[in-house]
Design an enzyme around this catalytic site. Structure first.
Site, PDB file in Angstrom:
ATOM      1  N   HIS A 361     -11.208  10.622   4.099  1.00 40.43           N
ATOM      2  CA  HIS A 361     -10.224  10.105   3.141  1.00 40.43           C
ATOM      3  C   HIS A 361     -10.206  10.832   1.810  1.00 40.43           C
ATOM      4  CE1 HIS A 361      -8.591   6.495   5.125  1.00 40.43           C
ATOM      5  NE2 HIS A 361      -9.730   6.537   5.798  1.00 40.43           N
ATOM      6  N   LYS A 552      -1.649   1.749  -9.050  1.00 42.86           N
ATOM      7  CA  LYS A 552      -2.678   2.319  -8.172  1.00 42.86           C
ATOM      8  C   LYS A 552      -3.978   2.235  -8.935  1.00 42.86           C
ATOM      9  CE  LYS A 552      -0.214   6.181  -7.968  1.00 42.86           C
ATOM     10  NZ  LYS A 552      -0.265   6.629  -6.593  1.00 42.86           N
ATOM     11  N   ARG A 553      -5.109   2.477  -8.271  1.00 42.76           N
ATOM     12  CA  ARG A 553      -6.374   2.496  -9.000  1.00 42.76           C
ATOM     13  C   ARG A 553      -6.272   3.470 -10.174  1.00 42.76           C
ATOM     14  NH1 ARG A 553     -10.791  -0.384  -6.878  1.00 42.76           N
ATOM     15  NH2 ARG A 553     -11.792   0.408  -8.755  1.00 42.76           N
ATOM     16  N   LYS A 558      -5.373  10.743 -10.557  1.00 39.09           N
ATOM     17  CA  LYS A 558      -4.037  10.165 -10.341  1.00 39.09           C
ATOM     18  C   LYS A 558      -3.147  10.350 -11.568  1.00 39.09           C
ATOM     19  CE  LYS A 558      -5.651   6.669  -6.992  1.00 39.09           C
ATOM     20  NZ  LYS A 558      -4.729   6.646  -5.825  1.00 39.09           N
ATOM     21  N   THR A 660      -0.460   5.819  -0.152  1.00 42.21           N
ATOM     22  CA  THR A 660       0.337   4.937   0.688  1.00 42.21           C
ATOM     23  C   THR A 660       1.271   4.095  -0.178  1.00 42.21           C
ATOM     24  OG1 THR A 660      -1.514   3.383   0.686  1.00 42.21           O
ATOM     25  CG2 THR A 660      -1.227   4.752   2.653  1.00 42.21           C
ATOM     26  N   LYS A 664       5.360   2.686   0.405  1.00 40.47           N
ATOM     27  CA  LYS A 664       5.928   1.344   0.185  1.00 40.47           C
ATOM     28  C   LYS A 664       7.145   1.440  -0.728  1.00 40.47           C
ATOM     29  CE  LYS A 664       1.150  -0.152   0.182  1.00 40.47           C
ATOM     30  NZ  LYS A 664       0.033  -0.444  -0.733  1.00 40.47           N
TER      31      LYS A 664
HETATM   32  C1  LIG Z   1      -0.833   0.382  -1.334  1.00 35.93           C
HETATM   33  C2  LIG Z   1      -1.879  -0.104  -2.242  1.00 35.93           C
HETATM   34  C3  LIG Z   1      -2.799   0.794  -2.812  1.00 35.93           C
HETATM   35  C4  LIG Z   1      -2.740   2.291  -2.573  1.00 35.93           C
HETATM   36  O1  LIG Z   1      -1.919   2.870  -3.574  1.00 35.93           O
HETATM   37  P1  LIG Z   1      -1.917   4.443  -3.835  1.00 35.93           P
HETATM   38  O2  LIG Z   1      -0.770   4.621  -4.774  1.00 35.93           O
HETATM   39  O3  LIG Z   1      -1.682   5.107  -2.524  1.00 35.93           O
HETATM   40  O4  LIG Z   1      -3.220   4.801  -4.451  1.00 35.93           O
HETATM   41  C5  LIG Z   1      -3.764   0.293  -3.651  1.00 35.93           C
HETATM   42  N1  LIG Z   1      -3.840  -1.031  -3.931  1.00 35.93           N
HETATM   43  C6  LIG Z   1      -2.954  -1.914  -3.433  1.00 35.93           C
HETATM   44  C7  LIG Z   1      -3.082  -3.345  -3.803  1.00 35.93           C
HETATM   45  C8  LIG Z   1      -1.959  -1.482  -2.560  1.00 35.93           C
HETATM   46  O5  LIG Z   1      -1.106  -2.384  -2.046  1.00 35.93           O
END
Ligand SMILES: *Cc1c(COP(=O)(O)O)cnc(C)c1O
Length: 819
Positions: A361, A552-553, A558, A660, A664
């Site tokens: 990952h 995101k985190r 990022k 991911t 979405k």
């Molecule tokens: C989808 C999702 C992530 C992943 O987000 P990235 O932008 O790909 O880092 C992290 N936390 C939550 C709650 C999510 O739904």
């Protein structure tokens, strides 16, 4: 035992709800609100799942085909109630039943806490995969840990992140079933000894260990309206009986209770770090605990059914390792086959290699797991012996293949030699698996080029790509009901289980009336998000403005900082009066920082400081707003992604394995501004370059810049950037705490900044200007939005799982028996 199927109509729901309310859980009708209502409705729905669960498990048992096990330290499940109703097709009926009691279903759902047993993308991926496996009717079981405390809850106090414990089980969890009869024993510590067996062969056993019990709790994983319910089995650690008793007999009651406590510590808390927790003993205990309990569970079932004949084991079982976290499973399986069932090494190794597959990952060096040999040996002496033997046999192969290449042997060794030797878990996973995959095309290619270069040379056919995906049920059908209804009305419902069907929406991009409906729905979703922002941030977002979102985190790679620099630049333009043809924006940033990651916490502090200045400045009115949304989590994303118009995917190229969140947003019709990183590349390929705002260095250019990066020269050439950095340096956003953001400015100006933030500033601002211009043409923006949704089919986790199944697992779908 034959039972009539349970009704899914409103009357049946009302009857069962009433029964739970009055009898089973013993509340009275004056308390018809809050948690009791949620709990009774959850039990009512759960009964419908359990019925299908029984049928599914019996069908799997009778089919006696191959099964797969998804091993993961994290499952970021979110809420279960909405998911159950959606998959059972009971939303209308349940809402009607609740209305019958004068209760609003939405209020009931708000009572549920998220099951936050994960940090971010990796954990959420595991949850989406389980959803897809159930929907595809594949016999796949998830194995994880039942953390007493999940991902911490984030509060903002004085602009700073404060962590509160997430005691998500406090009120009980109606979505789990405890299975104490299936508890297994997990060994720690002690030593190994040899003995001679009945046949005269020498065997090894692990003795004088301190054992801990692993008790499974099962959660039902429903497929989409297909009668299938799969299982997520989560292990809780508890003390063994005799462990207590021994101490008790010795007269030390309190020590006995303390020992019980130590055993229960193992599954007490999820480590809240997005990257790994290198070197922490408790973390290794968690990893081994999951691996050992899960492997024993699978083997116990095998032996109960097939006896001690393992000749078909590899043909009937597949293990997928979600990152290196569960890699102890490799050595656990070897140990069980060698020590408990007395297989020969070669046979056990063949079975292990045939059954294990590993998903990588990340390429970030700080996230690559290593364990000190000293600690490993103290905690898991028998496992360390097995790993040494695996390594010895592996290195012999390496030196046969490359005679005399001692440097290569040193590089590839599972044991990193040195003052404090370490076990390299990623190498162990690669050596022991028949399949190694990355999670997006670029990431898989970089794995072969850098991290696993030597291994790729040795075994090119082991390596493959599985681009991540997300479940369209939770992330479109459930989160965005209005848009889903419009899509259903336009192209039918098949997209819900075959997302490529969304292609049929393409033609509607040129339909003006359709576009108006599309915009109206986005507008409603923006209102919904604005209400959440009002509630959680106290800021009134203008729903007419563009909703520009980065959730995101919080991590330097990022580049939330790049986003903030752009917002400061917009603010600077407003203050200079440079606002001709302005596109109003509401910028939303959210995400949790690991509690020990100082820079990430400081970035949160910066977002809040900049937000405070911007939001209270009269000059920005109607032009620009910024908020930091606290406690980003799955249930928050369900409100955020349907409302977003611009999706920020701006990581330094080569650093985000896939992403991911980007998927979405795309599904819900947001346009992406992004770098050529992770799955962004594939998103742009699918949507077409006209429908994606690209900027920044490529991964190759990032690599080539190392050693030549000159932020001072970039500053000298960019007046806008100098003004932005000047505002930060003059403490404009921290007048009462001078110095607060100095470390941030220093990191940006540092020629060794690995994230090259300033290198991409100009290109990012240009791309944002194109975004702003594009947004002013609402008809064309809507066209682009529709095309993004229409071309998001590839990013369904159904597609990802079909890829895993075709190329790695080889499972046959099994339909549940009807009664
Ligand atoms: C989808 C999702 C992530 C992943 O987000 P990235 O932008 O790909 O880092 C992290 N936390 C939550 C709650 C999510 O739904």
């Amino acid at each position: 035992m034959r039972m009539p199927p349970m009704g899914t109509d409103a009357i049946s729901v009302m009857e069962d709800f009433r029964r739970y309310f009055g009898h089973t859980l013993g509340w009275d009708k004056f308390a018809l609100s809050g948690y009791p209502v949620y709990s009774c409705l959850a039990h009512t729905l759960r009964d419908r799942l359990i019925e299908r669960w029984r049928h599914t498990q019996r069908a799997y048992d009778e089919a006696d085909g191959k099964q797969a096990y998804y091993l993961s330290l994290e499952f970021l499940m979110g809420r279960a109630m909405g998911n159950a109703m959606l998959n059972l097709d009971m939303q209308q009926e349940t809402a009607e039943a609740m209305r019958g009691f004068g209760v609003r279903l939405e209020d009931v759902q708000e009572q549920e806490s998220d099951a936050g047993l994960g940090n971010g993308g990796l954990g959420r991926l595991a949850a989406c995969f389980l959803d897809s496996c159930a929907t595809l009717q594949l016999p796949v079981t998830g194995y994880g840990l039942r953390y007493e405390y999940g991902m911490f809850r984030q509060r903002i106090e004085g602009g700073r992140q404060v962590e509160d414990p997430d005691h998500w089980l406090r009120n009980g969890n109606p979505w789990e079933v405890e299975r104490p009869e299936l508890a297994v024993r997990v060994k720690f510590g002690g030593r190994t000894e040899h003995y001679t067996g009945k046949s005269g062969r020498t065997h090894t056993r692990w003795v004088d260990s301190q054992d801990v019990m692993a008790v499974p709790y099962d959660m039902p994983i429903p497929g989409y309206r297909n009668g299938t319910v799969n299982t997520l089995r989560l292990w809780k650690s508890t003390a063994t009986e005799e462990f207590n008793l021994e101490e008790f007999n010795a007269g030390s009651y309190t020590e006995a209770v303390a020992a019980k406590n130590a055993a229960e510590h193992i599954t007490m808390v999820l480590y809240p770090n997005d990257a790994s927790e290198n070197g922490k003993e408790l973390r290794l205990r968690q990893q081994y605990f999951l691996a050992s309990a899960s492997l024993q569970d699978v083997i116990n079932r095998w032996v109960a059914k097939h006896g001690e004949d393992f000749s078909q084991f590899a043909a009937k079982n597949a293990f997928q390792l979600n990152d290196t976290h569960p890699t102890c499973a490799v050595a656990c399986l070897m140990r069980l086959l060698l020590d408990d069932y007395h297989l020969e090494w070669d046979e056990a190794w063949h079975i292990t290699q045939e059954t294990m597959a590993y998903t990588n990952h990340t390429l970030l060096p700080e996230a690559l797991e290593k364990w000190s040999v000293a600690m490993f040996g103290r905690l898991l002496p028998r496992l360390l012996e097995i790993i040494y033997e695996i390594n010895a046999r592996f290195l012999e192969q390496v030196s046969l293949r490359w005679p005399g290449d001692v440097e290569r042997v040193r590089r590839m060794s599972i044991i990193e030699e040195g003052g404090q030797p370490q076990v390299r878990m990623a190498y162990l996973a690669v050596v022991a698996s028949h399949s190694v995959n990355g999670v997006a095309a670029l990431h898989s290619q970089l794995l072969q080029q850098y991290l696993f270069r030597d291994f790729y040379e040795m075994w090119p056919r082991k390596f493959n790509n599985k681009t991540n995906g997300v479940t369209p049920r939770r992330w479109l059908a459930w989160s965005n009901p209005e848009l889903s209804a419009l899509i259903d009305a336009s192209i039918g419902e098949a997209w819900r289980t075959n997302l490529a069907e969304l292609q049929n929406l393409r033609k509607f991009a040129d339909d003006k009336a359709f576009r108006a409906q599309w915009r109206k729905i986005k507008q409603d979703n923006k209102q919904r998000l604005a209400a959440m922002v009002q509630r959680d941030c106290g800021v009134a977002f203008d729903p007419q403005a563009m909703f520009d979102v980065q959730v995101k985190r919080i991590h330097e790679y990022k580049r939330q900082l790049l986003n903030v620099l752009h917002v400061i630049h917009l603010y600077d333009r407003i203050k200079r009066g440079d606002t001709a043809d302005w596109t109003p924006r509401c910028v939303l940033i959210g995400g949790k920082a690991a509690p020990g990651y100082d820079m990430a916490k400081r970035i949160i502090r910066l977002v809040n400081a900049v937000a405070e200045v911007i939001n209270q400045d009269a000059d920005t009115k109607g032009l620009l707003q910024l908020v930091f949304l606290p406690d980003y989590r799955v249930s928050a994303m369900e409100v955020i992604c349907p409302a977003a118009e611009l999706s920020e995917q701006i990581s330094t190229a080569g650093k985000e394995a896939s992403g991911t969140g980007n998927m979405k947003f795309m599904m819900n019709g947001a346009l992406t501004i992004g770098t050529l990183d992770g799955a962004n590349i594939e998103i742009r390929e699918e949507a077409g370059e006209k429908n994606f705002f690209l900027f920044g260095l490529t991964a190759d250019q990032v690599e080539a810049t190392r050693g030549h990066y000159d932020p001072a020269a970039i500053m000298a050439a960019d007046e806008d950037l100098r003004r932005v950095i000047g505002l930060l340096q003059s403490h404009h956003f921290n007048l009462f705490e001078p110095g607060l953001f100095d470390p941030i400015v220093q990191s940006l100006l540092n020629p060794h900044d690995p994230w090259l933030t300033l290198a991409d500033f100009r290109a990012y601002v240009e791309a944002q200007n194109q975004v702003a211009a594009a947004y002013r043409d609402q008809e064309n923006w809507t066209r682009m939005s529709i095309i993004n949704t229409a071309t998001s089919g590839k990013f369904s986790s159904d597609r990802t799982i079909m890829d895993y199944n075709r190329e790695v697992w080889g499972l046959a779908a099994v339909k549940p028996h009807e009664e």
